[in-house]
Design an enzyme around this catalytic site. Structure first.
Site, PDB file in Angstrom:
ATOM      1  N   GLY A   1      27.732  37.697  34.683  1.00  0.00           N
ATOM      2  CA  GLY A   1      27.443  36.379  35.253  1.00  0.00           C
ATOM      3  C   GLY A   1      27.406  35.200  34.295  1.00  0.00           C
ATOM      4  O   GLY A   1      26.885  34.142  34.641  1.00  0.00           O
TER       5      GLY A   1
ATOM      6  N   ASP B   1      37.888  35.589  34.792  1.00  0.00           N
ATOM      7  CA  ASP B   1      37.779  36.111  33.420  1.00  0.00           C
ATOM      8  C   ASP B   1      37.998  37.626  33.448  1.00  0.00           C
ATOM      9  O   ASP B   1      37.274  38.367  32.802  1.00  0.00           O
ATOM     10  CB  ASP B   1      36.365  35.752  32.893  1.00  0.00           C
ATOM     11  CG  ASP B   1      36.139  36.169  31.452  1.00  0.00           C
ATOM     12  OD1 ASP B   1      37.114  36.267  30.696  1.00  0.00           O
ATOM     13  OD2 ASP B   1      34.970  36.396  31.082  1.00  0.00           O
TER      14      ASP B   1
ATOM     15  N   ASP C   1      32.757  40.910  42.035  1.00  0.00           N
ATOM     16  CA  ASP C   1      32.820  41.961  41.009  1.00  0.00           C
ATOM     17  C   ASP C   1      32.151  43.206  41.559  1.00  0.00           C
ATOM     18  O   ASP C   1      31.112  43.110  42.233  1.00  0.00           O
ATOM     19  CB  ASP C   1      32.086  41.502  39.726  1.00  0.00           C
ATOM     20  CG  ASP C   1      32.591  42.227  38.490  1.00  0.00           C
ATOM     21  OD1 ASP C   1      32.598  43.470  38.484  1.00  0.00           O
ATOM     22  OD2 ASP C   1      32.996  41.535  37.524  1.00  0.00           O
TER      23      ASP C   1
ATOM     24  N   LYS D   1      44.894  37.421  29.011  1.00  0.00           N
ATOM     25  CA  LYS D   1      44.783  38.289  27.826  1.00  0.00           C
ATOM     26  C   LYS D   1      46.155  38.325  27.154  1.00  0.00           C
ATOM     27  O   LYS D   1      47.189  38.361  27.823  1.00  0.00           O
ATOM     28  CB  LYS D   1      44.361  39.712  28.229  1.00  0.00           C
ATOM     29  CG  LYS D   1      43.114  39.760  29.088  1.00  0.00           C
ATOM     30  CD  LYS D   1      41.874  39.238  28.374  1.00  0.00           C
ATOM     31  CE  LYS D   1      40.809  38.847  29.397  1.00  0.00           C
ATOM     32  NZ  LYS D   1      39.689  38.086  28.853  1.00  0.00           N
TER      33      LYS D   1
END
Ligand SMILES: C[S@@+](CC[C@H](N)C(=O)[O-])C[C@H]1O[C@@H](n2cnc3c(N)ncnc32)[C@H](O)[C@@H]1O
Length: 348
Positions: free
Chosen positions: A217, A270, A234, A299
């Site tokens: 978080g 992310d 998630d 990435k």
């Protein structure tokens, strides 16, 4: 012949070299790059017959992904007499127009960081020695890039076309209440990628946000801290205090299949996944109009990172254009990014 020194994260010199070579070429600036592995900087040298500041005139600093900062070189002082470093430095600025102040920086390497003490020690004597050469209205920062106690690159970074932070990144403090260190990535992304004049308009309380790959978080914390309502996606556990804020809805779903019920203001992402796959997901959100703005990480592959990044961003831009969505993509390898870059998508 002129030189521009560009700073980067150590280990990314060949990526920055490939990027600046390509972007300079596209802008009609002929030159070549000198880069040493793990040095934390590269030097772009134009070929004879072009104006000294041609690179800065034709390439926007903000368009560079792997560059943290740059300076147009006016001198390379080596060897420098440790008994008097100030006089030869100040002499470099006697001929030109006044400068605003002196910036002292060094490579982001262990050796480089050991020079921070010397940099601080030189600040005051330089200000004193340069009296009469400084002007608060000047757009030019005198920029001294320290390689060692006896070697300094001297140049100019213009406030108009360069990072506003000498080393190319803001110093941020980890908020004690944030559940992960990656919280600083999103905070830095906002500072680096959203122009200051637009930040308060783009980031507002009561906005709706979705955080894909949110656990535990850190990014959600930043959104909550700005007063936003967040849907956090998630399968992993979210920080309990964040959930208690009443501003977070945690959905244990797959980020690739989740759809928002209506348009949100912010999408942040992310997730550790293939960059092309993440880019496609972001593209879908923007093309479908599910979000107004997006910030996401890509990435990096092990090799030819610039080439891959460039291909992905170009393809994404083409898809958005073809879909009739006028979006501007800005990308940067942030200080808090390791093997990744961060991208900001905003309506153009
Ligand atoms: C690097 S962590 C995110 C850290 C977070 N931004 C923070 O600041 O705390 C990546 C997260 O993405 C989640 N993730 C990866 N693939 C996912 C998927 N397909 N759907 C949902 N979450 C996913 C992982 O469970 C992991 O928690």
């Amino acid at each position: 012949m002129s030189k521009t020194l560009l700073l980067c994260r150590a280990g990314f010199e060949s990526d920055l070299a490939a990027e600046i070579q390509e972007k300079a070429g596209l802008a009609g600036v002929a030159g070549f790059v000198r880069a040493k592995s793990d040095s934390g900087f590269v030097i772009f040298e134009t070929v004879e017959g072009q104006a000294d500041d041609i690179l800065q005139k034709r390439v926007q600093f903000d368009s560079l992904v792997f560059a943290r900062q740059w300076l147009r070189v006016i001198a390379h002082l080596s060897p420098l007499d440790p008994a008097d470093r100030v006089t030869p430095i100040v002499d470099c600025f006697r001929e030109g127009t006044p400068v605003r102040d002196f910036w002292l920086t060094f490579p982001d390497t262990n050796e480089g960081k050991s020079l921070s003490k010397l940099a601080r020690k030189l600040e005051l004597p330089l200000q004193k020695g340069a009296k009469g050469l400084l002007h608060s209205q000047s757009q030019d920062h005198a920029h001294l890039f320290l390689i060692s106690g006896t070697e300094i690159w001297v140049g100019i970074t213009s406030a108009d076309n360069g990072s506003p932070w000498p080393l190319g990144f803001p110093r941020l403090r980890q908020p004690s209440a944030a559940p992960s260190r990656s919280t600083l990535k999103l905070e830095e992304a906002w500072l680096q990628l959203i122009p200051e004049a637009q930040r308060a308009t783009l980031l507002k309380p009561f906005q709706k946000a979705v955080d894909l790959g949110a656990a535990p978080g850190g990014w959600t914390w930043q959104l909550v801290n700005r007063g936003m309502q967040v849907v956090a996606i998630d399968n992993g556990p979210m920080d309990a205090t964040l959930l208690d804020s009443g501003q977070v809805t945690h959905l244990k779903e797959d980020a690739f299949s989740y759809r928002p019920s209506r348009t949100v203001d912010w999408l942040v992402c992310d997730m550790v996944d293939k960059p092309a796959r993440v880019a496609e997901l972001m593209e879908r959100w923007l093309l479908e109009g599910w979000t107004r703005f997006a910030i996401f990480n890509l990435k990096l592959p092990m090799k030819r990172r610039w080439m891959e990044v460039n291909l992905i961003l170009q393809r994404m831009q083409q898809e958005l254009d073809a879909g009739g969505k006028r979006y501007r993509l800005s990308a940067k390898q942030l200080y808090h990014d390791r093997e990744e870059i961060t991208v900001f998508a905003a309506p153009a």
